[in-house]
Scaffold this active site. Structure first.
Site, PDB file in Angstrom:
ATOM      1  CD  GLU A  88      16.255  65.972  24.085  1.00 14.80           C
ATOM      2  OE1 GLU A  88      15.037  66.094  24.022  1.00 14.80           O
ATOM      3  OE2 GLU A  88      16.820  65.189  24.878  1.00 14.80           O
ATOM      4  CB  CYS A 101      24.496  62.748  27.298  1.00 21.00           C
ATOM      5  SG  CYS A 101      23.288  61.603  26.654  1.00 21.00           S
ATOM      6  CB  CYS A 108      15.182  56.745  18.208  1.00 20.38           C
ATOM      7  SG  CYS A 108      15.896  55.144  18.628  1.00 20.38           S
ATOM      8  CB  CYS A 112      12.672  51.603  24.118  1.00 19.33           C
ATOM      9  SG  CYS A 112      14.128  50.786  23.415  1.00 19.33           S
ATOM     10  CB  CYS A 115      12.683  55.492  25.318  1.00 19.59           C
ATOM     11  SG  CYS A 115      13.865  56.705  24.723  1.00 19.59           S
ATOM     12  N   GLY A 155      18.518  58.577  19.678  1.00 19.50           N
ATOM     13  CA  GLY A 155      19.006  57.749  18.579  1.00 19.50           C
ATOM     14  C   GLY A 155      19.685  56.480  19.037  1.00 19.50           C
ATOM     15  CD  GLU A 156      21.117  51.391  19.050  1.00 17.25           C
ATOM     16  OE1 GLU A 156      20.604  51.516  20.185  1.00 17.25           O
ATOM     17  OE2 GLU A 156      22.273  50.955  18.879  1.00 17.25           O
ATOM     18  CB  SER A 187      24.364  53.625  25.504  1.00 20.06           C
ATOM     19  OG  SER A 187      23.243  52.938  26.002  1.00 20.06           O
ATOM     20  CB  SER A 210      19.670  49.839  26.716  1.00 19.53           C
ATOM     21  OG  SER A 210      20.331  51.082  26.689  1.00 19.53           O
ATOM     22  CG  HIS A 212      16.325  48.842  29.926  1.00 18.44           C
ATOM     23  ND1 HIS A 212      17.283  49.384  30.751  1.00 18.44           N
ATOM     24  CD2 HIS A 212      16.308  49.627  28.818  1.00 18.44           C
ATOM     25  CE1 HIS A 212      17.823  50.447  30.172  1.00 18.44           C
ATOM     26  NE2 HIS A 212      17.253  50.614  29.006  1.00 18.44           N
ATOM     27  CG  ASN A 286      14.814  61.090  34.390  1.00 22.29           C
ATOM     28  OD1 ASN A 286      14.606  61.752  35.404  1.00 22.29           O
ATOM     29  ND2 ASN A 286      16.003  60.958  33.852  1.00 22.29           N
ATOM     30  CB  CYS A 329      16.612  59.534  26.402  1.00 18.60           C
ATOM     31  SG  CYS A 329      17.165  59.126  24.803  1.00 18.60           S
TER      32      CYS A 329
HETATM   33  N1  SAH Z   1      19.621  53.828  21.795  1.00 17.67           N
HETATM   34  C1  SAH Z   1      20.673  53.716  22.744  1.00 17.67           C
HETATM   35  C2  SAH Z   1      21.125  55.045  23.334  1.00 17.67           C
HETATM   36  C3  SAH Z   1      20.088  56.071  23.665  1.00 17.67           C
HETATM   37  S1  SAH Z   1      19.059  55.811  25.075  1.00 17.67           S
HETATM   38  C4  SAH Z   1      20.301  52.742  23.831  1.00 17.67           C
HETATM   39  O1  SAH Z   1      19.186  52.238  23.800  1.00 17.67           O
HETATM   40  O2  SAH Z   1      21.123  52.440  24.664  1.00 17.67           O
HETATM   41  C5  SAH Z   1      20.137  55.972  26.451  1.00 17.67           C
HETATM   42  C6  SAH Z   1      19.670  55.237  27.700  1.00 17.67           C
HETATM   43  O3  SAH Z   1      18.609  55.969  28.359  1.00 17.67           O
HETATM   44  C7  SAH Z   1      19.121  53.850  27.409  1.00 17.67           C
HETATM   45  O4  SAH Z   1      19.575  52.953  28.369  1.00 17.67           O
HETATM   46  C8  SAH Z   1      17.630  54.096  27.535  1.00 17.67           C
HETATM   47  O5  SAH Z   1      16.959  52.902  27.727  1.00 17.67           O
HETATM   48  C9  SAH Z   1      17.575  55.065  28.688  1.00 17.67           C
HETATM   49  N2  SAH Z   1      16.322  55.798  28.865  1.00 17.67           N
HETATM   50  C10 SAH Z   1      15.408  56.131  27.940  1.00 17.67           C
HETATM   51  N3  SAH Z   1      14.379  56.808  28.496  1.00 17.67           N
HETATM   52  C11 SAH Z   1      14.665  56.917  29.808  1.00 17.67           C
HETATM   53  C12 SAH Z   1      13.987  57.514  30.922  1.00 17.67           C
HETATM   54  N4  SAH Z   1      12.841  58.134  30.765  1.00 17.67           N
HETATM   55  N5  SAH Z   1      14.581  57.451  32.124  1.00 17.67           N
HETATM   56  C13 SAH Z   1      15.781  56.829  32.289  1.00 17.67           C
HETATM   57  N6  SAH Z   1      16.460  56.254  31.283  1.00 17.67           N
HETATM   58  C14 SAH Z   1      15.906  56.284  30.058  1.00 17.67           C
END
Ligand code: SAH
Length: 339
Positions: A88, A101, A108, A112, A115, A155-156, A187, A210, A212, A286, A329
């Site tokens: 995406e 983005c 991935c 998390c 996610c 992805g990371e 990120s 990230s 959280h 989200n 994401c």
């Molecule tokens: N793997 C990397 C980059 C991808 S995720 C990372 O973890 O930073 C990008 C960001 O979106 C991260 O901060 C992730 O925690 C967040 N994210 C994932 N799912 C989400 C959701 N449903 N709503 C809001 N942010 C979300």
């Protein structure tokens, strides 16, 4: 080899092996990224023999648009890679420019809990060239120029470190796409050894973490990576990064109702980040259909914000994009695959 995988210096080297001058690299980058050719046949100012050699040694990889959803200021793309895998990318229009983005991996492995991307195991890295193509295909579709890149899609990025570094080198080159390094943000969920490595990276790219959660117990329950690298190790790596680069770090903090949005969490977060050259970006979660987490109420987000402010932590609340179009994401990809 995919031509979009070649850095400028790679091309200089390549032409050198053919006894050709470095300015050929400049000419080729101009064709690729300024004129945006789709085949070597379009080149007019390089000798035929050299063009045939290029045709022989390289190909133009092609990613295509499988699905697109647009809302007011956001366009979300499901892209098909040439081997059929999908990723995406999301384009957002801001008052300061347009940011894209991009995805850095197919799937991935970070897992998390909140996610969507984590539900699809990693299939492979996205190559540097494919990340470049994410930009090209969307710029061409929307007839715009992208000013900012955030590596926050599926992805990371630090699990695909070499390709990410190469991608940044390619898009930053002033003979090509020419996106300023300060306009690029990576990120990461917190892969500590790579944060150390990244502190030596010669481009002034922004780093976002990230986070959280403000303590290990909560972070362990949300993000498995914390069991490998706990908060103490993470903060040490970030302090080192800030010291080495003199750059401000962003901490992303998604607001999950009754999970990490309490007053106690805000205080704990403030004390964790006290004195650091950083700011916190609070992200309204989200919601997705599959994971059961709820977004914090507006009121709780504002309270959390106030508590951080009162404790002298720089903080912003992320403007909402793409809620109506499942832009979280990984959402578009999982929806498509489960439809
Ligand atoms: N793997 C990397 C980059 C991808 S995720 C990372 O973890 O930073 C990008 C960001 O979106 C991260 O901060 C992730 O925690 C967040 N994210 C994932 N799912 C989400 C959701 N449903 N709503 C809001 N942010 C979300």
């Amino acid at each position: 080899m995919n031509i979009y995988d070649m850095t400028y210096d790679d091309l200089v080297e390549y032409f050198k092996t053919l006894n050709l001058k470095p300015y050929r690299a400049k000419q080729l980058y101009d064709w690729l990224y300024v004129k945006r050719i789709k085949s070597f046949k379009e080149i007019t100012n390089i000798k035929k023999e050299i063009v045939s050699k290029l045709e022989n040694d390289f190909y133009f990889d092609k990613i295509s648009i499988l699905k697109k959803e647009s809302a007011e200021l956001v366009h979300k793309y499901l892209l098909k890679l040439s081997d059929g895998n999908t990723i995406e990318a999301v384009l957002m229009e801001h008052d300061y420019g347009t940011s894209l983005c991009i995805s850095s991996e197919v799937g991935c492995n970070m897992g998390c809990k909140f996610c969507e991307s984590g539900r699809i195991k990693k299939i492979r890295d996205v190559t540097a060239g494919e990340m470049v193509e994410e930009i090209l295909v969307i710029e061409s579709d929307l007839k715009i120029r992208i000013s900012h890149i955030v590596i926050m899609g599926i992805g990371e990025p630090f699990d695909n470190y070499k390709n990410i570094c190469k991608f940044i080198e390619i898009v930053n080159n002033s003979n090509g796409i020419n996106i300023g390094s300060r306009h690029i943000t990576i990120s990461t969920c917190g892969i500590v050894p790579k944060i150390y490595e990244f502190s030596e990276f010669p481009y002034q790219v922004n780093l976002a973490i990230s986070l959280h959660a403000p303590n290990d117990t909560l972070r362990n329950s949300l993000m498995p990576i914390n069991k490998a690298y706990n908060l103490k190790e993470l903060m040490k790596a970030i302090d080192n990064y800030i010291k080495k680069t003199n750059r401000r770090v962003t901490f992303e903090y998604i607001m999950l109702d009754k999970i990490n949005d309490t007053y106690e969490c805000a205080l704990e977060l403030a004390s964790l980040l006290k004195g650091k050259n950083c700011y916190v970006n609070l992200i309204p979660y989200n919601e997705t259909n599959n994971l059961g987490y709820k977004r914090s109420s507006k009121e709780n987000i504002l309270k959390f914000y106030d508590t951080l402010k009162k404790n002298k932590i720089a903080v912003t609340i992320r403007r909402e994009f793409g809620r109506g179009i499942s832009a979280a994401c990984g959402q578009l990809k999982t929806m498509k695959e489960e439809a």
